[in-house]
Scaffold this motif. Sequence first.
Motif, PDB file in Angstrom:
ATOM      1  N   ASP A 169       0.808  -1.217   0.000  1.00 42.51           N
ATOM      2  CA  ASP A 169       0.000   0.000   0.000  1.00 42.51           C
ATOM      3  C   ASP A 169       0.842   1.268   0.000  1.00 42.51           C
ATOM      4  O   ASP A 169       0.295   2.375   0.085  1.00 42.51           O
ATOM      5  N   GLY A 170       2.151   1.120  -0.055  1.00 47.28           N
ATOM      6  CA  GLY A 170       3.020   2.284  -0.081  1.00 47.28           C
ATOM      7  C   GLY A 170       3.423   2.796   1.282  1.00 47.28           C
ATOM      8  O   GLY A 170       3.987   3.893   1.374  1.00 47.28           O
ATOM      9  N   ASN A 171       3.168   2.030   2.334  1.00 45.48           N
ATOM     10  CA  ASN A 171       3.623   2.433   3.657  1.00 45.48           C
ATOM     11  C   ASN A 171       5.103   2.101   3.822  1.00 45.48           C
ATOM     12  O   ASN A 171       5.535   0.993   3.470  1.00 45.48           O
ATOM     13  N   LEU A 172       5.875   3.029   4.332  1.00 45.37           N
ATOM     14  CA  LEU A 172       7.297   2.806   4.539  1.00 45.37           C
ATOM     15  C   LEU A 172       7.495   1.892   5.748  1.00 45.37           C
ATOM     16  O   LEU A 172       7.051   2.191   6.847  1.00 45.37           O
ATOM     17  N   LEU A 173       8.189   0.775   5.528  1.00 41.81           N
ATOM     18  CA  LEU A 173       8.418  -0.195   6.591  1.00 41.81           C
ATOM     19  C   LEU A 173       9.780  -0.031   7.247  1.00 41.81           C
ATOM     20  O   LEU A 173       9.926  -0.284   8.447  1.00 41.81           O
TER      21      LEU A 173
END
Length: 321
Positions: A169-173
């Motif tokens: 989803d494009g969340n930075l991990l």
Amino acid sequence: MAKLEILSWEFIDAGAPYAGCHASTLVETPAGLLAAWFAGTDEGENDVEIWLSQHKGAGWTTPRSVADGKKGQDLSRWPCWNPVLHRSADGLTLLFYKVGPSPREWWGLYLASRDDGVSWSPPRRLPEGILGPIKNKPIVTNDGALLCGSSTEHDGWRVHIERLRFDADGNLLAAERTPALNTGHEFAAIQPTLLRRSDQHIVMLCRTKQGCVARGDSHDDGRSWSPLTATALPNPNSGIDAVMLSDGRVLLVYNPASRDEERGTLALAMSNDLNNWTDPVVLDHGPREYSYPAVIQTADGRIHITYTWRRERIKHLVVAA
């Protein structure tokens, strides 16, 4: 080496409603090419935003602004800078860019899209000290991280490499950055372009103030790097970009001059080994600036180049090589 042939050219943003533009980026999607750049009154002005256009095979769509540097609910804002597009194998498109008063004080943000650039997430701020890819496209490491050529200018011109991980989803991990790879003294270097030579070997080529393109090598998939060394390629303190072609040749787009800010000629050179280069083939030349190229190879084997044309338009070339 095969002969270079320019198949077509066009302005992406003919008739766009701004006075100046710069720093384009390109990516291929199943829906066609996406290009982005910054534009407004002039570089560094507060009305400079990130603009985007799509090419579906029948010309570029009307450019639209997709990001600005608004500070809050009032009308004040910062200028935007240097967008960089990337599309992952699972269909996530990321648009990195910078916001701030200058390259010495800017910070990194990004947008995410799951529909090939039709719609975008709200802006997301990168962590403190992480800027994302500064000018040129990232590459993917063997373990799936995004390897970004980055640099800073507040403490001399210094190159860094960032490793970023995102979910679907494009969340930075996760985000990490190497220490500076140069002191800023022997080489004042910024804006690396990254090229994978083999499973573990990655080469970076950098813009410098020393009149040449500088090179660094990694033999562990981008985790550690050799000291920067000078190449025989000239550089007039201007942005470059390169791409590894499907047949193993490397293509470099650059200004073939060593005098500072001499950007009147934009050219292309090719290499089989990253040590020996063909004579530059001129792509554009004149009394005004032709600079800051972006270059990719699409699935059909063609090469696409965009660049700043006189700081007035973004020009797109299609090349066979």
